[in-house]
Motif scaffolding. Structure first.
Motif, PDB file in Angstrom:
ATOM      1  N   LEU A 191       0.740  -1.139   0.009  1.00 42.11           N
ATOM      2  CA  LEU A 191      -0.019   0.009  -0.011  1.00 42.11           C
ATOM      3  C   LEU A 191       0.688   1.159   0.090  1.00 42.11           C
ATOM      4  O   LEU A 191       1.957   1.564   0.554  1.00 42.11           O
ATOM      5  CB  LEU A 191      -0.947  -0.006   1.156  1.00 42.11           C
ATOM      6  CG  LEU A 191      -2.370  -0.555   1.031  1.00 42.11           C
ATOM      7  CD1 LEU A 191      -2.191  -2.130   0.817  1.00 42.11           C
ATOM      8  CD2 LEU A 191      -3.105  -0.587   2.365  1.00 42.11           C
ATOM      9  N   HIS A 192       0.508   2.189  -0.653  1.00 38.68           N
ATOM     10  CA  HIS A 192       1.130   3.599  -0.817  1.00 38.68           C
ATOM     11  C   HIS A 192      -0.045   4.640  -0.822  1.00 38.68           C
ATOM     12  O   HIS A 192      -0.998   4.554  -1.510  1.00 38.68           O
ATOM     13  CB  HIS A 192       1.871   3.812  -2.113  1.00 38.68           C
ATOM     14  CG  HIS A 192       2.563   5.035  -2.213  1.00 38.68           C
ATOM     15  ND1 HIS A 192       3.529   5.262  -1.765  1.00 38.68           N
ATOM     16  CD2 HIS A 192       2.223   6.304  -3.374  1.00 38.68           C
ATOM     17  CE1 HIS A 192       3.934   6.669  -1.968  1.00 38.68           C
ATOM     18  NE2 HIS A 192       2.992   7.237  -2.958  1.00 38.68           N
ATOM     19  N   ARG A 193       0.194   5.525   0.160  1.00 31.94           N
ATOM     20  CA  ARG A 193      -0.989   6.657   0.259  1.00 31.94           C
ATOM     21  C   ARG A 193      -0.570   7.747  -0.726  1.00 31.94           C
ATOM     22  O   ARG A 193       0.458   8.407  -0.768  1.00 31.94           O
ATOM     23  CB  ARG A 193      -0.979   6.995   1.631  1.00 31.94           C
ATOM     24  CG  ARG A 193       0.059   7.831   2.315  1.00 31.94           C
ATOM     25  CD  ARG A 193       0.066   7.963   3.847  1.00 31.94           C
ATOM     26  NE  ARG A 193       1.457   8.389   4.296  1.00 31.94           N
ATOM     27  CZ  ARG A 193       1.816   7.905   5.462  1.00 31.94           C
ATOM     28  NH1 ARG A 193       1.036   7.035   6.063  1.00 31.94           N
ATOM     29  NH2 ARG A 193       3.005   8.103   5.946  1.00 31.94           N
ATOM     30  N   MET A 194      -1.454   8.118  -1.419  1.00 29.64           N
ATOM     31  CA  MET A 194      -1.527   9.245  -2.463  1.00 29.64           C
ATOM     32  C   MET A 194      -1.417  10.708  -1.843  1.00 29.64           C
ATOM     33  O   MET A 194      -1.120  11.454  -2.499  1.00 29.64           O
ATOM     34  CB  MET A 194      -2.731   9.245  -3.503  1.00 29.64           C
ATOM     35  CG  MET A 194      -2.710   7.658  -4.279  1.00 29.64           C
ATOM     36  SD  MET A 194      -0.908   7.432  -5.058  1.00 29.64           S
ATOM     37  CE  MET A 194      -1.091   9.018  -6.225  1.00 29.64           C
ATOM     38  N   ILE A 213       0.827  -2.923  -6.267  1.00 26.48           N
ATOM     39  CA  ILE A 213       1.147  -1.691  -5.600  1.00 26.48           C
ATOM     40  C   ILE A 213      -0.625  -0.989  -5.385  1.00 26.48           C
ATOM     41  O   ILE A 213      -1.035  -0.721  -6.406  1.00 26.48           O
ATOM     42  CB  ILE A 213       2.047  -0.997  -6.340  1.00 26.48           C
ATOM     43  CG1 ILE A 213       3.458  -1.502  -6.242  1.00 26.48           C
ATOM     44  CG2 ILE A 213       2.022   0.414  -5.315  1.00 26.48           C
ATOM     45  CD1 ILE A 213       4.521  -0.596  -6.663  1.00 26.48           C
ATOM     46  N   VAL A 214      -1.003  -0.843  -4.222  1.00 30.62           N
ATOM     47  CA  VAL A 214      -2.318  -0.151  -3.999  1.00 30.62           C
ATOM     48  C   VAL A 214      -2.241   1.075  -3.600  1.00 30.62           C
ATOM     49  O   VAL A 214      -1.686   1.386  -2.506  1.00 30.62           O
ATOM     50  CB  VAL A 214      -3.090  -1.405  -3.089  1.00 30.62           C
ATOM     51  CG1 VAL A 214      -4.529  -0.758  -2.928  1.00 30.62           C
ATOM     52  CG2 VAL A 214      -3.021  -2.621  -3.716  1.00 30.62           C
ATOM     53  N   THR A 215      -2.914   2.137  -4.390  1.00 28.67           N
ATOM     54  CA  THR A 215      -2.770   3.420  -3.873  1.00 28.67           C
ATOM     55  C   THR A 215      -4.018   3.759  -3.067  1.00 28.67           C
ATOM     56  O   THR A 215      -5.034   3.254  -3.606  1.00 28.67           O
ATOM     57  CB  THR A 215      -2.710   4.454  -5.150  1.00 28.67           C
ATOM     58  OG1 THR A 215      -3.542   3.889  -6.126  1.00 28.67           O
ATOM     59  CG2 THR A 215      -1.385   4.191  -5.914  1.00 28.67           C
ATOM     60  N   THR A 216      -3.785   4.594  -1.765  1.00 24.03           N
ATOM     61  CA  THR A 216      -4.840   4.824  -0.922  1.00 24.03           C
ATOM     62  C   THR A 216      -4.794   6.222  -0.740  1.00 24.03           C
ATOM     63  O   THR A 216      -4.143   6.860  -1.397  1.00 24.03           O
ATOM     64  CB  THR A 216      -4.731   4.109   0.562  1.00 24.03           C
ATOM     65  OG1 THR A 216      -3.500   4.570   0.981  1.00 24.03           O
ATOM     66  CG2 THR A 216      -4.371   2.232   0.195  1.00 24.03           C
ATOM     67  N   MET A 217      -5.806   6.559   0.144  1.00 29.06           N
ATOM     68  CA  MET A 217      -6.290   7.943   0.392  1.00 29.06           C
ATOM     69  C   MET A 217      -6.505   8.973  -0.706  1.00 29.06           C
ATOM     70  O   MET A 217      -6.219  10.112  -0.964  1.00 29.06           O
ATOM     71  CB  MET A 217      -4.824   8.633   1.129  1.00 29.06           C
ATOM     72  CG  MET A 217      -4.452   7.512   2.324  1.00 29.06           C
ATOM     73  SD  MET A 217      -5.701   7.512   3.807  1.00 29.06           S
ATOM     74  CE  MET A 217      -4.795   6.370   4.801  1.00 29.06           C
TER      75      MET A 217
END
Length: 210
Positions: free
Chosen positions: A71-74, A104-108
Motif C-alpha cells: 500500500l502507498h498513500r497518495m 501496489i495499491v494506492t490509498t487515501m
C-alpha cells in the motif's frame, strides 16, 4: 511480516498509516476465518522485517504466496527516503518471479484532488515503480470499499502462486544464508551502525541458516 501457510494467502504490507487495517478489515469481514489477510507495519527497522520473513520461511519452506498488496498513500507528496528504502527491500525480497502476484495499491484518494493524484500516480509509475510494473506488478486504486478491496485481490488470484526470491535463495537449490540473499545485501549496502547491530541479532537468532 506474517504470511499465512493456508491457501490462498493475502499479505498486506506498507508504511504506518497507509490504510492496511481498513483493507484487511474489508477482506476479513467478507470471508470470516477461512481466509486471512495479514498486515505488516514497515517501519524504520528493515532488519526486523527481514528477521520475521526468515522466521516465516523456517515454517513455510516451499509454500507459495498467492497475493501481496503493497500500500502507498497518495496523500504523500514525495517519496521519502525511508519509503524508497522499504520499497527497495520489498522488491529485493519478492524478486521478479513474484511480481505477477504483487499489486501496489494506492490509498487515501479521498484526501487529495483526484486530478493531482492521477498526475502523481503516473509519475510514480514512470519514475519509481516502472521496473516492478515491467515484471508484472499491478497498480491498483483502493476506493475505501469492500468491493474495491476484493476486486484487487481477485484480479491477482487469477495468477498461480509464486515463491519469493528470498525464499528460493534460502530454501531452494542455492540454499544460502540470509545475509547473502538479495534482501540481506540490500540492507547491508545501506546499513547504518544501528542497523548492523540488528543484523547481528538476526544472525544469532537464525544460526542454522548462517
Amino acid at each position: 511480516m506474517r504470511l499465512e501457510l493456508s491457501s490462498p494467502s493475502i499479505s498486506v504490507m506498507g508504511l504506518t498509516g497507509v490504510g492496511k487495517s481498513q483493507v484487511t478489515l474489508f477482506l476479513c469481514d467478507s470471508v470470516g476465518h477461512s481466509w486471512r489477510a495479514c498486515t505488516t507495519e514497515i517501519r524504520t527497522s528493515d532488519e526486523e522485517i527481514l528477521g520475521i520473513i526468515v522466521d516465516w520461511l523456517t515454517k513455510a519452506k516451499k509454500a507459495k504466496v498467492s497475493t501481496i498488496l503493497y500500500l502507498h498513500r497518495m496523500s504523500d507528496i514525495r517519496m521519502s527516503q525511508p519509503a524508497m528504502k522499504n520499497l527497495q527491500l520489498f522488491r529485493s525480497m519478492c524478486g521478479k518471479q513474484a511480481m505477477p502476484n504483487v499489486a501496489i495499491v494506492t490509498t487515501m484518494w479521498s484526501k487529495i484532488v483526484k486530478e493531482d493524484g492521477i498526475i502523481r500516480e503516473e509519475e510514480l509509475k514512470q519514475e519509481v515503480w516502472h521496473d516492478m510494473v515491467d515484471n508484472g506488478c499491478k497498480i491498483e486504486r483502493f476506493e475505501d470499499t469492500r468491493e474495491s478491496a476484493w476486486s484487487i485481490v481477485l484480479n491477482l488470484m487469477k495468477n498461480p502462486g509464486a515463491s519469493l526470491l528470498i525464499q528460493d535463495e534460502m530454501t531452494g537449490d542455492i540454499q544460502g544464508p540470509v545475509i547473502e540473499t538479495t534482501a540481506g545485501r540490500c540492507i547491508a549496502e545501506t546499513a547504518e551502525p544501528v542497523l548492523e547491530s540488528l543484523l547481528k541479532k538476526i544472525r544469532k537468532r537464525f544460526q542454522w541458516l548462517l
